[in-house]
Scaffold this motif. Structure first.
Motif, PDB file in Angstrom:
ATOM      1  N   VAL A  83       5.946   0.025  10.956  1.00  0.00           N
ATOM      2  CA  VAL A  83       6.295   1.406  11.312  1.00  0.00           C
ATOM      3  C   VAL A  83       5.591   2.378  10.367  1.00  0.00           C
ATOM      4  CG1 VAL A  83       8.186   3.094  11.389  1.00  0.00           C
ATOM      5  CG2 VAL A  83       8.477   0.835  12.412  1.00  0.00           C
ATOM      6  N   LEU A  84       5.586   2.076   9.080  1.00  0.00           N
ATOM      7  CA  LEU A  84       4.896   2.950   8.121  1.00  0.00           C
ATOM      8  C   LEU A  84       3.409   3.035   8.427  1.00  0.00           C
ATOM      9  CD1 LEU A  84       6.602   2.079   4.725  1.00  0.00           C
ATOM     10  CD2 LEU A  84       6.753   4.224   6.000  1.00  0.00           C
ATOM     11  N   LYS A  85       2.792   1.903   8.743  1.00  0.00           N
ATOM     12  CA  LYS A  85       1.363   1.907   9.084  1.00  0.00           C
ATOM     13  C   LYS A  85       1.102   2.784  10.300  1.00  0.00           C
ATOM     14  CE  LYS A  85      -0.227  -2.516   7.298  1.00  0.00           C
ATOM     15  NZ  LYS A  85      -0.752  -3.841   7.645  1.00  0.00           N
ATOM     16  N   GLU A  86       1.944   2.677  11.305  1.00  0.00           N
ATOM     17  CA  GLU A  86       1.771   3.473  12.523  1.00  0.00           C
ATOM     18  C   GLU A  86       1.957   4.961  12.228  1.00  0.00           C
ATOM     19  OE1 GLU A  86       0.719   4.351  16.237  1.00  0.00           O
ATOM     20  OE2 GLU A  86       0.638   2.344  15.364  1.00  0.00           O
ATOM     21  N   GLU A  87       2.970   5.324  11.476  1.00  0.00           N
ATOM     22  CA  GLU A  87       3.221   6.727  11.155  1.00  0.00           C
ATOM     23  C   GLU A  87       2.131   7.304  10.254  1.00  0.00           C
ATOM     24  OE1 GLU A  87       7.204   6.968   9.641  1.00  0.00           O
ATOM     25  OE2 GLU A  87       8.075   6.459  11.584  1.00  0.00           O
ATOM     26  N   LEU A  88       1.546   6.478   9.410  1.00  0.00           N
ATOM     27  CA  LEU A  88       0.497   6.928   8.502  1.00  0.00           C
ATOM     28  C   LEU A  88      -0.787   7.285   9.251  1.00  0.00           C
ATOM     29  CD1 LEU A  88       0.016   7.294   5.443  1.00  0.00           C
ATOM     30  CD2 LEU A  88      -0.968   5.004   5.446  1.00  0.00           C
ATOM     31  N   ARG A  89      -0.960   6.754  10.446  1.00  0.00           N
ATOM     32  CA  ARG A  89      -2.175   7.035  11.215  1.00  0.00           C
ATOM     33  C   ARG A  89      -2.347   8.525  11.476  1.00  0.00           C
ATOM     34  NH1 ARG A  89      -2.663   3.539  16.354  1.00  0.00           N
ATOM     35  NH2 ARG A  89      -4.742   4.423  16.257  1.00  0.00           N
ATOM     36  N   ALA A  90      -1.271   9.264  11.588  1.00  0.00           N
ATOM     37  CA  ALA A  90      -1.339  10.707  11.855  1.00  0.00           C
ATOM     38  C   ALA A  90      -1.532  11.527  10.581  1.00  0.00           C
ATOM     39  CB  ALA A  90      -0.066  11.162  12.565  1.00  0.00           C
ATOM     40  N   LYS A  91      -1.549  10.886   9.444  1.00  0.00           N
ATOM     41  CA  LYS A  91      -1.699  11.568   8.156  1.00  0.00           C
ATOM     42  C   LYS A  91      -3.136  11.408   7.668  1.00  0.00           C
ATOM     43  CE  LYS A  91       2.769  12.121   8.135  1.00  0.00           C
ATOM     44  NZ  LYS A  91       3.259  13.359   8.684  1.00  0.00           N
ATOM     45  N   ILE A  92      -3.507  12.157   6.637  1.00  0.00           N
ATOM     46  CA  ILE A  92      -4.875  12.066   6.114  1.00  0.00           C
ATOM     47  C   ILE A  92      -5.057  10.904   5.146  1.00  0.00           C
ATOM     48  CG2 ILE A  92      -5.290  14.527   6.391  1.00  0.00           C
ATOM     49  CD1 ILE A  92      -5.018  14.731   3.286  1.00  0.00           C
ATOM     50  N   TRP A  93      -3.972  10.328   4.674  1.00  0.00           N
ATOM     51  CA  TRP A  93      -4.073   9.286   3.666  1.00  0.00           C
ATOM     52  C   TRP A  93      -4.342   7.925   4.286  1.00  0.00           C
ATOM     53  CZ3 TRP A  93       0.247  12.648   3.629  1.00  0.00           C
ATOM     54  CH2 TRP A  93       0.118  13.704   2.739  1.00  0.00           C
ATOM     55  N   THR A  94      -4.805   7.021   3.455  1.00  0.00           N
ATOM     56  CA  THR A  94      -5.099   5.664   3.905  1.00  0.00           C
ATOM     57  C   THR A  94      -3.961   4.726   3.518  1.00  0.00           C
ATOM     58  OG1 THR A  94      -6.195   5.034   1.841  1.00  0.00           O
ATOM     59  CG2 THR A  94      -7.569   6.084   3.541  1.00  0.00           C
ATOM     60  N   TRP A  95      -4.014   3.517   4.063  1.00  0.00           N
ATOM     61  CA  TRP A  95      -3.024   2.502   3.736  1.00  0.00           C
ATOM     62  C   TRP A  95      -3.090   2.181   2.235  1.00  0.00           C
ATOM     63  CZ3 TRP A  95       1.395   0.925   4.977  1.00  0.00           C
ATOM     64  CH2 TRP A  95       1.885  -0.326   4.583  1.00  0.00           C
ATOM     65  N   GLY A  96      -4.272   2.197   1.654  1.00  0.00           N
ATOM     66  CA  GLY A  96      -4.411   1.978   0.212  1.00  0.00           C
ATOM     67  C   GLY A  96      -3.703   3.043  -0.605  1.00  0.00           C
ATOM     68  N   VAL A 142       1.156   4.590  -3.915  1.00  0.00           N
ATOM     69  CA  VAL A 142       2.391   5.354  -4.071  1.00  0.00           C
ATOM     70  C   VAL A 142       3.586   4.415  -4.102  1.00  0.00           C
ATOM     71  CG1 VAL A 142       3.925   7.012  -2.925  1.00  0.00           C
ATOM     72  CG2 VAL A 142       1.492   7.502  -3.115  1.00  0.00           C
ATOM     73  N   GLU A 143       3.598   3.426  -3.217  1.00  0.00           N
ATOM     74  CA  GLU A 143       4.694   2.454  -3.204  1.00  0.00           C
ATOM     75  C   GLU A 143       4.793   1.737  -4.545  1.00  0.00           C
ATOM     76  OE1 GLU A 143       5.884  -1.831  -1.271  1.00  0.00           O
ATOM     77  OE2 GLU A 143       4.418  -0.612  -0.207  1.00  0.00           O
ATOM     78  N   SER A 144       3.669   1.329  -5.088  1.00  0.00           N
ATOM     79  CA  SER A 144       3.659   0.637  -6.380  1.00  0.00           C
ATOM     80  C   SER A 144       4.233   1.524  -7.482  1.00  0.00           C
ATOM     81  CB  SER A 144       2.230   0.218  -6.715  1.00  0.00           C
ATOM     82  OG  SER A 144       2.178  -0.390  -7.960  1.00  0.00           O
ATOM     83  N   GLU A 145       3.840   2.792  -7.487  1.00  0.00           N
ATOM     84  CA  GLU A 145       4.356   3.730  -8.488  1.00  0.00           C
ATOM     85  C   GLU A 145       5.865   3.896  -8.338  1.00  0.00           C
ATOM     86  OE1 GLU A 145       5.168   8.309  -8.935  1.00  0.00           O
ATOM     87  OE2 GLU A 145       3.408   7.828  -7.736  1.00  0.00           O
ATOM     88  N   LEU A 146       6.332   4.039  -7.101  1.00  0.00           N
ATOM     89  CA  LEU A 146       7.761   4.232  -6.864  1.00  0.00           C
ATOM     90  C   LEU A 146       8.566   2.981  -7.195  1.00  0.00           C
ATOM     91  CD1 LEU A 146       7.626   6.306  -3.557  1.00  0.00           C
ATOM     92  CD2 LEU A 146       8.187   7.132  -5.860  1.00  0.00           C
ATOM     93  N   LYS A 147       7.988   1.808  -6.956  1.00  0.00           N
ATOM     94  CA  LYS A 147       8.682   0.567  -7.323  1.00  0.00           C
ATOM     95  C   LYS A 147       8.762   0.440  -8.835  1.00  0.00           C
ATOM     96  CE  LYS A 147       6.517  -2.653  -5.047  1.00  0.00           C
ATOM     97  NZ  LYS A 147       6.078  -3.809  -4.251  1.00  0.00           N
ATOM     98  N   SER A 148       7.688   0.797  -9.533  1.00  0.00           N
ATOM     99  CA  SER A 148       7.684   0.730 -11.003  1.00  0.00           C
ATOM    100  C   SER A 148       8.719   1.664 -11.615  1.00  0.00           C
ATOM    101  CB  SER A 148       6.305   1.094 -11.552  1.00  0.00           C
ATOM    102  OG  SER A 148       5.358   0.134 -11.185  1.00  0.00           O
ATOM    103  N   SER A 149       8.923   2.817 -10.972  1.00  0.00           N
ATOM    104  CA  SER A 149       9.896   3.770 -11.501  1.00  0.00           C
ATOM    105  C   SER A 149      11.321   3.480 -11.013  1.00  0.00           C
ATOM    106  CB  SER A 149       9.499   5.200 -11.119  1.00  0.00           C
ATOM    107  OG  SER A 149       9.553   5.375  -9.723  1.00  0.00           O
TER     108      SER A 149
END
Length: 98
Positions: free
Chosen positions: A54-67, A72-79
């Motif tokens: 679902v995140l991959k599909e929703e990200l398609r409409a954004k300017i950011w890439t899966w990377g 961001v996920e890694s940073e949020l998990k670390s915090s």
């Protein structure tokens, strides 16, 4: 396509449109500011756990890439703000009842 744009513009000299609005341009930068992506992800997770698909599909409409999202996920998990369980991402503060 987004992967190509981010690779073609390493010097930050090109802008791309985020939507159909021709006045809505974003500058591609070598070190992107992922603050808006971080905020989007946290808001998205407030509704509950979200699957990777679902995140991959929703990200398609954004300017950011899966990377970018993985960074961001890694940073949020670390915090300690988010956690991943199998193929779902959720806020750490959302405790499961089962």
């Amino acid at each position: 396509m987004k992967e190509c744009v981010w690779k073609v513009c390493p010097g930050g000299s090109m802008s791309v449109r985020r939507s159909e609005d021709p006045n809505q341009f974003f500058l591609i930068e070598p070190e992107p500011d992922l603050t808006a992506l971080r905020e989007w992800l946290l808001r998205r997770l407030e509704a509950g756990p979200v699957s990777t698909d679902v995140l991959k599909e929703e990200l398609r409409a954004k300017i950011w890439t899966w990377g970018h999202l993985r960074d961001v996920e890694s940073e949020l998990k670390s915090s300690g703000l988010v956690e991943r369980q199998q193929d779902h991402l959720s806020l750490q503060s959302q405790k499961r009842l089962f």
